[in-house]
Design a protein around this motif. Sequence first.
Motif, mmCIF file in Angstrom:
data_model
loop_
_atom_site.group_PDB
_atom_site.id
_atom_site.type_symbol
_atom_site.label_atom_id
_atom_site.label_comp_id
_atom_site.label_asym_id
_atom_site.label_seq_id
_atom_site.Cartn_x
_atom_site.Cartn_y
_atom_site.Cartn_z
ATOM 1 N N THR A 148 -39.729 -5.163 -7.878
ATOM 2 C CA THR A 148 -38.825 -6.078 -8.568
ATOM 3 C C THR A 148 -39.174 -7.086 -9.589
ATOM 4 O O THR A 148 -38.597 -8.038 -10.073
ATOM 5 N N GLN A 151 -38.609 -7.993 -13.484
ATOM 6 C CA GLN A 151 -37.074 -8.399 -13.509
ATOM 7 C C GLN A 151 -36.738 -10.128 -13.106
ATOM 8 O O GLN A 151 -35.896 -10.612 -13.618
ATOM 9 N N GLN A 152 -37.653 -10.535 -12.114
ATOM 10 C CA GLN A 152 -37.478 -11.911 -11.783
ATOM 11 C C GLN A 152 -37.861 -12.822 -12.298
ATOM 12 O O GLN A 152 -39.139 -12.670 -12.748
ATOM 13 N N LEU A 222 -28.288 -5.712 -9.708
ATOM 14 C CA LEU A 222 -29.684 -5.703 -9.690
ATOM 15 C C LEU A 222 -29.901 -4.270 -10.159
ATOM 16 O O LEU A 222 -31.005 -3.913 -10.884
ATOM 17 N N LYS A 226 -32.211 -3.660 -13.310
ATOM 18 C CA LYS A 226 -33.792 -3.156 -13.288
ATOM 19 C C LYS A 226 -33.804 -2.059 -14.204
ATOM 20 O O LYS A 226 -35.250 -1.647 -14.642
#
Length: 346
Positions: A148, A151-152, A222, A226
Amino acid sequence: MNWNTKYLCFVVIGFFFLGIVYLVLSGGMQYNTLYEPPQTSDALRHWNIINNETLLRKAIMDIHDINYEVKEEDVCIKTLPDCIIIGVGKSGTRELIDFMSIHPNIVSKSNPYQIRGGLQSSNSEYSRVIRQMPCRYSDQINTIKADTYLQQRERPAEIFAMNPRVKLIAIVREPVSRLISDLTMLTKERETTEKDKYISNSKDMKKRIEDLVKIPYEKLSLQVYKSIYDDGLQRYMRIFNKNQILVIESNELKYTPVKVLKHVEQFLGIRPFFSNEHFVFNTQKGFYCIRKPDAYTKTMVCYEPRRGKSNRMQIDKKDLDSLKEYFRPRTERFFKLLGRRFDWLN
């Protein structure tokens, strides 16, 4: 027969036997120098096929260990990651890190790893990251995967503070197919853990899609976010040099793994090693398996059959087109940032 003729015969016979000895030894010791094209379905009948992820990773480590020789007086130490696979989930991150681990100069952490909070050298998180890493020798690269991280929002700055010279790899998949795969896994997990009713018919999925595309961008779940790659790539490009970021397309790894892995070698600055000899195309399953490093048997070790086969929901073409249009503007922006296109929008 005169003496010169006898001498010539002895020389020819001697070279012949030396050649045989060399081929036998090289077949057992120089595994990475051999070459075989992808196997046809007829050829597969002569192969022993094992579907077991534990044995697959053992075969990978066997190839890795056979081809690595520790330098004299070198010491295996734990360090911060030299390379991070920053995503994206359901795009092949597991296959990527497993296949990369074949290389003798790549050491990887087998399980996903999340960095919690900032990474200043004085705090406990910095030490905890190092403790959890596998040790590596001076000519090896330490690699982790974190599905992830693309995207963070806070990750690029934190990773740069940790190691400004780190190499970053993102593997991305066509946004709609990635989303459907993610939703399929999510609903199956709910069925298992929360006893929720499994959404299995197209009417329910259609309703879910209609709800998803109505949500404002800043409130996206999310699972949808994503599949949006442009924002994440831009954040990393603002902080890191372009030559520190490699983007891989999911199908390229699936169908041409050696080509992709050779690109990874160049990106990481490590010696050439990957070859077609390490992989066998399983035409029954439609993906590549690892050839077990055994000179005496033809054995391929594959992921278990259920991997990637989650009985994905059937979605009407109209709804698929609606999702493609939903992702199109962000995907076009991603292509522009990347400087190349993938065949996703056709």
